[in-house]
Design a protein around this motif. Structure first.
Motif, PDB file in Angstrom:
ATOM      1  N   GLN A 279      -5.207 -21.662 -51.770  1.00 27.05           N
ATOM      2  CA  GLN A 279      -6.458 -22.195 -52.320  1.00 27.05           C
ATOM      3  C   GLN A 279      -7.608 -22.081 -51.335  1.00 27.05           C
ATOM      4  O   GLN A 279      -8.717 -22.504 -51.622  1.00 27.05           O
ATOM      5  CB  GLN A 279      -6.294 -23.677 -52.653  1.00 27.05           C
ATOM      6  N   GLY A 280      -7.325 -21.597 -50.135  1.00 29.69           N
ATOM      7  CA  GLY A 280      -8.386 -21.433 -49.150  1.00 29.69           C
ATOM      8  C   GLY A 280      -8.686 -22.672 -48.327  1.00 29.69           C
ATOM      9  O   GLY A 280      -9.757 -22.796 -47.745  1.00 29.69           O
ATOM     10  N   ARG A 281      -7.727 -23.611 -48.262  1.00 32.38           N
ATOM     11  CA  ARG A 281      -7.917 -24.809 -47.435  1.00 32.38           C
ATOM     12  C   ARG A 281      -7.906 -24.447 -45.953  1.00 32.38           C
ATOM     13  O   ARG A 281      -7.178 -23.548 -45.536  1.00 32.38           O
ATOM     14  CB  ARG A 281      -6.766 -25.793 -47.660  1.00 32.38           C
ATOM     15  N   THR A 282      -8.662 -25.224 -45.193  1.00 25.67           N
ATOM     16  CA  THR A 282      -8.637 -25.063 -43.740  1.00 25.67           C
ATOM     17  C   THR A 282      -7.530 -25.952 -43.194  1.00 25.67           C
ATOM     18  O   THR A 282      -7.497 -27.145 -43.477  1.00 25.67           O
ATOM     19  CB  THR A 282      -9.986 -25.496 -43.150  1.00 25.67           C
ATOM     20  N   MET A 283      -6.609 -25.362 -42.421  1.00 26.40           N
ATOM     21  CA  MET A 283      -5.468 -26.159 -41.969  1.00 26.40           C
ATOM     22  C   MET A 283      -5.053 -25.800 -40.547  1.00 26.40           C
ATOM     23  O   MET A 283      -5.163 -24.652 -40.136  1.00 26.40           O
ATOM     24  CB  MET A 283      -4.253 -25.930 -42.878  1.00 26.40           C
ATOM     25  N   ILE A 284      -4.546 -26.810 -39.831  1.00 26.24           N
ATOM     26  CA  ILE A 284      -3.839 -26.559 -38.579  1.00 26.24           C
ATOM     27  C   ILE A 284      -2.419 -27.065 -38.777  1.00 26.24           C
ATOM     28  O   ILE A 284      -2.212 -28.237 -39.122  1.00 26.24           O
ATOM     29  CB  ILE A 284      -4.475 -27.285 -37.379  1.00 26.24           C
TER      30      ILE A 284
END
Ligand SMILES: Nc1ncnc2c1ncn2[C@@H]1O[C@H](COP(=O)(O)OP(=O)(O)O)[C@@H](O)[C@H]1O
Ligand SMILES: [Mg+2]
Lengths: 224, 257
Positions: free
Chosen positions: B189-194
């Motif tokens: 979905q294009g989430r920003t994640m670490i």
């Protein structure tokens, strides 16, 4: 037929007098528990603070009260203060003071235990969600601590009710004292009354304490 | 290139004498999925905890969209809403139902309408295959279900960045997949994640960039193809060879049993 002396109960208002005695015992315990819970929460919260001096003082208080037999405390407060400070406490007052001293000590330890038993990650995941300090206590920590606390404090109530049987020693006319008075008054007419009356006292204590400990068990299971 | 969402600049963190993060620089851009790998104890959790200001840092700065993350700042709770975090140990609130767990922070912290948040929570629960569990308590859920609820709880705050700290490490093997699938979906979905993980196959599949952390330093910061096929440092080669050994070992066990 076996004579248990139960007919003495129906004489005059003896049964009512016994119930009145039970009420005195319950009144003293409930009042003491109420005050103890309020003070105990305060002291228990203080005990989780980092300050070593408050911690040490509260620790000593707790140990001292725990070691001391309740009867000694009752004598100390009722007879001791009259002589030493000239206070004229009624037996009921003295009993409430002693029970509050005792209950507060026990409650504060329960509160401390409930607070420190909440795992650290409960605080951290609340913080990570952006909850403020007050919100964390209000929505997360206190509700969980209360759930652990309530069954334990109910047990304290039943222990207090049982311990009220000691306060006849400082002249409070509670259920056991009433029982003695009834037996004494009927010594001639019903020499067997002791068994029947004490049996009734036994059953009345049971009726007062049993539902309370059932509630505790129920809550304990529900909130496990 | 656009401004990063999250930027760590010369971040240093000590525990007493022990330097756990040593001059870390790291930028994360919108839509990026960063996977942090490294040996146990190298500071991966600490790094995530510093980003969320659960730990104070002793040097350097951390910015979220140009706003400095400061553990003493009045606006900290405000910043933390924008950072969703899921931990290794399941940390649902045990006295609240699944739905109450999810709705608490959006309604109390963000003051959003309860009905609206509940609608959203139910939709998200449906997306992770947990519709029907909204009235359950944590103790009635499996580990994998708890972690999926924890992910939904973080998502419901509409965070700009999500942090995952070994969220499958405490799970039984058969539940790892269901949680990783949810995270793969979020990446899609294009989430920003670490993401901190020891699941190397998953890391390879999900990462835009791999960070290899060792001795408190970023030793590699590169594309997954490069990291897994041709790591630059000897330490990374050693680290990866451990996983090959595990694969070989589990195959041997399969054959011999
Ligand atoms: N609260 C703490 N107090 C002291 N040392 C800590 C604390 N948390 C972590 N450490 C130390 O910091 C180092 C990094 O820990 P951590 O970030 O948990 O590693 P990882 O997540 O990579 O396994 C370890 O040496 C650990 O012992
Ligand atoms: Mg870790």
């Amino acid at each position: 037929m076996l004579d248990l002396g139960l007919e003495v109960l129906s004489k005059g208002n003896n049964m009512l007098r016994l119930l009145g005695g039970l009420w005195v015992a319950l009144k003293i315990s409930l009042l003491s528990v109420g005050i103890s819970i309020a003070l105990g929460i305060l002291l228990g919260a203080l005990m989780t603070w980092k300050n070593p001096v408050t911690k040490a003082i509260l620790r000593v208080y707790l140990e001292f009260i725990r070691i001391m037999p309740q009867l000694v405390l009752l004598f100390l407060v009722y007879f001791g203060t009259t002589k030493a400070f000239g206070w004229d406490l009624t037996g009921e007052m003295a009993a409430i003071i002693v029970f509050v001293l005792w209950g507060t000590a026990e409650m504060s330890d329960l509160v401390r235990g409930a607070l420190i038993s909440i795992p650290r990650h409960q605080y951290e995941s609340s913080e990570a969600l952006g909850l403020t300090r007050e919100q964390i206590y209000f929505y997360i920590i206190i509700p969980q601590a209360l759930r652990r606390l309530i069954p334990l404090s109910i047990n304290l109530i039943t222990r207090m009710i049982k311990t009220t049987s000691l306060i006849l020693m400082i002249g409070v006319v509670e259920i056991l004292k009433v029982a003695q008075q009834i037996i004494e008054a009927n010594r001639m007419s019903s020499p067997n009354a002791a068994f029947g009356i004490y049996l009734t006292v036994f059953i009345l204590y049971f009726i007062a304490c049993w539902p309370i400990s059932m509630i505790a068990k129920h809550l304990e299971r529900k909130w496990r | 290139m656009a401004e990063p969402i999250l930027a760590l600049k010369n971040v240093t963190k000590h525990f007493g004498e022990n330097t756990v993060l040593d001059d870390i620089d790291l930028s994360v851009h919108q839509g990026e999925v960063i996977v942090i790998v490294g040996p146990s104890g190298c500071g991966k959790s600490t790094l995530l905890r510093c980003v969320n200001a659960l730990e104070p840092i002793q040097g350097g700065e951390i910015y979220l969209n140009d706003e400095k993350i400061d553990i003493k700042s009045k606006k900290l709770a405000n910043l933390r809403q924008k950072i969703g975090m899921v931990f290794q140990s399941y940390e649902l609130f045990p006295h609240l139902t699944v739905l109450e767990n999810i709705v608490l922070a959006p309604t109390k912290v963000q003051k959003r309408k309860k009905e609206e948040v509940q609608q959203e929570a139910l939709a998200l629960l449906g997306r992770v295959g947990l519709l029907g569990k909204e009235g359950s308590y944590a103790r009635q859920l499996s580990g994998g279900q708890k972690q999926r609820v924890a992910i939904v709880r973080a998502l419901c705050m509409h965070p700009e960045i999500l942090l995952f700290d070994e969220v499958t490490a405490a799970l039984d093997p058969e539940m790892v997949r269901e949680v990783l699938d949810v995270m793969l979906n979020l990446a899609a979905q294009g989430r920003t994640m670490i993401i901190v993980t020891h699941e190397m196959q998953f890391a390879k599949a999900v990462a835009d960039r791999i960070i290899f952390l060792d001795g408190g330093k970023v030793l590699e910061d590169t594309k997954p193809e490069v990291f897994f096929e041709a790591p630059k440092t000897e330490r990374a080669r050693q680290f990866l060879s451990m996983f090959e050994f595990n694969v070989v070992k589990s195959q041997v066990e399969k054959v011999s049993s």
